[in-house]
Design a protein around this motif. Structure first.
Motif, mmCIF file in Angstrom:
data_model
loop_
_atom_site.group_PDB
_atom_site.id
_atom_site.type_symbol
_atom_site.label_atom_id
_atom_site.label_comp_id
_atom_site.label_asym_id
_atom_site.label_seq_id
_atom_site.Cartn_x
_atom_site.Cartn_y
_atom_site.Cartn_z
ATOM 1 N N ALA A 101 6.209 3.289 5.627
ATOM 2 C CA ALA A 101 6.265 4.826 6.216
ATOM 3 C C ALA A 101 4.699 4.467 6.402
ATOM 4 C CB ALA A 101 6.069 5.923 5.016
ATOM 5 N N SER A 102 4.279 5.090 7.708
ATOM 6 C CA SER A 102 2.567 5.218 7.850
ATOM 7 C C SER A 102 2.231 5.742 7.120
ATOM 8 C CB SER A 102 3.026 6.514 9.203
ATOM 9 O OG SER A 102 1.769 6.645 9.677
ATOM 10 N N PRO A 103 0.630 5.481 6.428
ATOM 11 C CA PRO A 103 -0.265 5.374 6.509
ATOM 12 C C PRO A 103 -0.436 7.249 6.314
ATOM 13 C CG PRO A 103 -0.617 3.056 5.950
ATOM 14 C CD PRO A 103 0.306 4.133 7.255
ATOM 15 N N HIS A 104 -0.971 7.787 7.431
ATOM 16 C CA HIS A 104 -1.309 8.532 7.739
ATOM 17 C C HIS A 104 -0.381 9.829 8.059
ATOM 18 C CE1 HIS A 104 -4.682 6.749 9.543
ATOM 19 N NE2 HIS A 104 -4.322 6.294 10.478
ATOM 20 N N ALA A 105 1.117 9.366 8.063
ATOM 21 C CA ALA A 105 1.976 10.625 7.900
ATOM 22 C C ALA A 105 2.464 10.742 6.737
ATOM 23 C CB ALA A 105 3.097 10.227 8.473
ATOM 24 N N VAL A 106 2.467 10.198 5.834
ATOM 25 C CA VAL A 106 2.002 10.085 4.427
ATOM 26 C C VAL A 106 0.769 10.921 4.066
ATOM 27 C CG1 VAL A 106 2.052 9.295 1.646
ATOM 28 C CG2 VAL A 106 3.410 7.922 3.688
ATOM 29 N N ALA A 107 -0.374 10.753 4.210
ATOM 30 C CA ALA A 107 -1.414 11.591 4.122
ATOM 31 C C ALA A 107 -1.170 13.283 4.242
ATOM 32 C CB ALA A 107 -2.568 10.535 4.575
ATOM 33 N N ALA A 108 -0.640 12.601 5.904
ATOM 34 C CA ALA A 108 -0.736 14.422 6.615
ATOM 35 C C ALA A 108 1.007 15.254 5.640
ATOM 36 C CB ALA A 108 -0.218 14.342 8.291
ATOM 37 N N LEU A 109 1.206 15.232 5.452
ATOM 38 C CA LEU A 109 2.331 15.650 4.570
ATOM 39 C C LEU A 109 1.943 16.338 3.501
ATOM 40 C CD1 LEU A 109 5.979 15.960 4.079
ATOM 41 C CD2 LEU A 109 5.981 14.048 2.896
ATOM 42 N N LEU A 110 1.520 15.423 2.463
ATOM 43 C CA LEU A 110 0.969 15.680 1.388
ATOM 44 C C LEU A 110 0.121 17.078 1.073
ATOM 45 C CD1 LEU A 110 0.189 15.165 -1.361
ATOM 46 C CD2 LEU A 110 -1.528 13.621 -1.103
ATOM 47 N N LYS A 111 -1.484 16.737 3.193
ATOM 48 C CA LYS A 111 -1.859 17.693 3.043
ATOM 49 C C LYS A 111 -1.377 19.502 3.162
ATOM 50 C CE LYS A 111 -4.069 15.897 6.016
ATOM 51 N NZ LYS A 111 -5.381 15.951 7.083
ATOM 52 N N GLN A 112 0.065 18.439 3.924
ATOM 53 C CA GLN A 112 0.532 20.136 4.410
ATOM 54 C C GLN A 112 2.099 20.907 3.067
ATOM 55 O OE1 GLN A 112 3.578 19.215 7.797
ATOM 56 N NE2 GLN A 112 2.135 18.829 9.198
ATOM 57 N N PHE A 113 1.835 20.148 2.039
ATOM 58 C CA PHE A 113 2.160 19.902 0.945
ATOM 59 C C PHE A 113 1.363 20.979 0.650
ATOM 60 C CE2 PHE A 113 2.903 20.093 -3.412
ATOM 61 C CZ PHE A 113 3.922 20.566 -3.728
ATOM 62 N N LEU A 114 0.015 20.940 0.088
ATOM 63 C CA LEU A 114 -0.722 21.648 -0.215
ATOM 64 C C LEU A 114 -1.424 22.571 0.425
ATOM 65 C CD1 LEU A 114 -3.070 18.457 -1.526
ATOM 66 C CD2 LEU A 114 -2.039 20.323 -3.099
ATOM 67 N N LEU A 115 -0.665 23.053 1.794
ATOM 68 C CA LEU A 115 -1.386 24.182 2.628
ATOM 69 C C LEU A 115 -0.171 24.869 2.567
ATOM 70 C CD1 LEU A 115 -3.281 22.548 5.966
ATOM 71 C CD2 LEU A 115 -4.447 24.378 3.903
ATOM 72 N N GLY A 116 0.656 24.430 2.494
ATOM 73 C CA GLY A 116 1.924 25.259 1.881
ATOM 74 C C GLY A 116 2.310 25.767 1.166
ATOM 75 N N LEU A 117 1.665 25.662 -0.464
ATOM 76 C CA LEU A 117 1.266 26.183 -1.284
ATOM 77 C C LEU A 117 1.176 28.021 -1.301
ATOM 78 C CD1 LEU A 117 -0.224 23.758 -3.998
ATOM 79 C CD2 LEU A 117 2.170 24.012 -3.361
ATOM 80 N N PRO A 118 1.554 29.013 -1.456
ATOM 81 C CA PRO A 118 1.764 30.385 -2.540
ATOM 82 C C PRO A 118 0.098 30.627 -2.535
ATOM 83 C CG PRO A 118 2.721 30.110 -3.181
ATOM 84 C CD PRO A 118 2.666 28.696 -2.830
ATOM 85 N N GLU A 119 -0.368 29.388 -2.816
ATOM 86 C CA GLU A 119 -2.395 29.805 -3.686
ATOM 87 C C GLU A 119 -2.393 28.530 -3.410
ATOM 88 O OE1 GLU A 119 -4.064 31.332 -7.688
ATOM 89 O OE2 GLU A 119 -2.286 31.526 -7.778
ATOM 90 N N PRO A 120 -4.024 28.715 -3.335
ATOM 91 C CA PRO A 120 -4.464 27.464 -3.662
ATOM 92 C C PRO A 120 -4.938 26.063 -4.983
ATOM 93 C CG PRO A 120 -6.077 28.910 -3.577
ATOM 94 C CD PRO A 120 -4.756 29.038 -3.564
ATOM 95 N N LEU A 121 -4.539 25.013 -4.433
ATOM 96 C CA LEU A 121 -4.652 23.885 -5.866
ATOM 97 C C LEU A 121 -5.423 24.795 -7.248
ATOM 98 C CD1 LEU A 121 -2.843 21.338 -7.652
ATOM 99 C CD2 LEU A 121 -4.792 20.321 -6.101
#
Length: 291
Positions: A101-121
């Protein structure tokens, strides 16, 4: 059986049961001898090391794959189609990221998960303290102790991944400062006006929302910002920013469950960057002191 024995010394002969073999592995790994079931192991790990499986999968893929040596990891935005396919795979019945899997795609997926949270980490409640810690980054250790267990688990895993990436900065061009700059806005933001707050301090706090939240609006903002930054003509840059706002707004209007993220101002963001850079550079000592 003693805990110092090696894994290669454990045998599972034909006449022994898998339960006995499993018990040997538990003892070898220094797991309490009274633990006798896989369910008990899962419950114990959930209580002591809570972390969404997606975060664990992404960080593991980055560290064990080519993520450590990939140039501009976490900074480069891959095609959204790649991220969407990876998200679909992660949400599937196997819940494993495909090999290669593309490392860039993996990193982007992780960032999108964090931004999708209802409250920041870093949480709304502690945001003022995180910003204040920009003047004294070492004080972040006391803030880690105040975060919910799930938030600490996720932050620890991401910061550890970043510390490994930082060690390869000569290759990937992403040192602790660069990593902190690209991650600060995905772990800290201000609540939108009249935003609903989480009612209870449950063990998972805000980490149970679907990973697809804010995916489209995040991609639009990132791509529009990049286009504006690359434009040399002021009018073209303004047009790119306006297009970004329109795309992000239309996506948010089309999905009622997508929350709006209010970014920190420049001074607040700089403070959070300073703290994250400190944690990445001093990962082992920071988390050793906070546990």
């Amino acid at each position: 059986m003693h805990v110092h024995e090696s894994a290669s010394s454990i045998r599972c002969p034909a006449h022994s049961t898998y339960g006995t073999y499993f018990g040997q592995l538990l003892r070898l790994n220094n797991i309490a001898p009274y633990v006798s079931s896989l369910q008990a192991v899962c419950r114990s790990e959930l209580a002591s090391k809570p972390c969404p499986q997606l975060v664990l999968m992404c960080c593991t893929a980055l560290v064990s794959g080519q993520g450590l040596t990939t140039e501009r990891i976490f900074k480069h935005d891959p095609p959204q189609e790649l991220v969407d396919r990876l998200a679909a795979t992660a949400a599937g019945p196997l819940s494993l990221l495909p090999p290669g899997a593309s490392p860039h795609a993996v990193a982007a997926l992780l960032k999108q998960f964090l931004l999708g949270l209802p409250e920041p980490l870093l949480t709304y409640r502690l945001l003022p303290q995180w910003v204040a810690a920009g003047d004294h980054p070492g004080s972040c250790m006391s803030l880690l102790q105040q975060l919910p267990a799930a938030n600490v688990g996720v932050l620890r895993l991401i910061m550890q991944t970043c510390s490994y990436i930082n060690e390869q900065a000569a290759v990937n061009e992403m040192d602790s400062q660069a990593l902190a700059e690209v991650l600060a806005h995905v772990v800290a933001w201000k609540p939108a006006p009249k935003a609903e707050r989480n009612a209870g301090p449950g063990p998972w706090q805000g980490l149970t929302k679907a990973l697809t939240l804010n995916r489209g609006s995040t991609a639009a903002v990132d791509s529009g910002t990049a286009a504006a930054g690359e434009a040399t003509d002021p009018a073209a840059a303004a047009e790119a920013v306006q297009g970004t706002a329109a795309a992000a707004g239309s996506h948010a209007d089309a999905a009622s469950d997508v929350h709006r993220v209010t970014p920190l101002d420049d001074a607040e963001l700089e403070a959070v960057v300073t703290v994250l850079e400190y944690i990445i550079s001093n990962f082992s000592s920071v988390f050793a002191a906070s546990t």
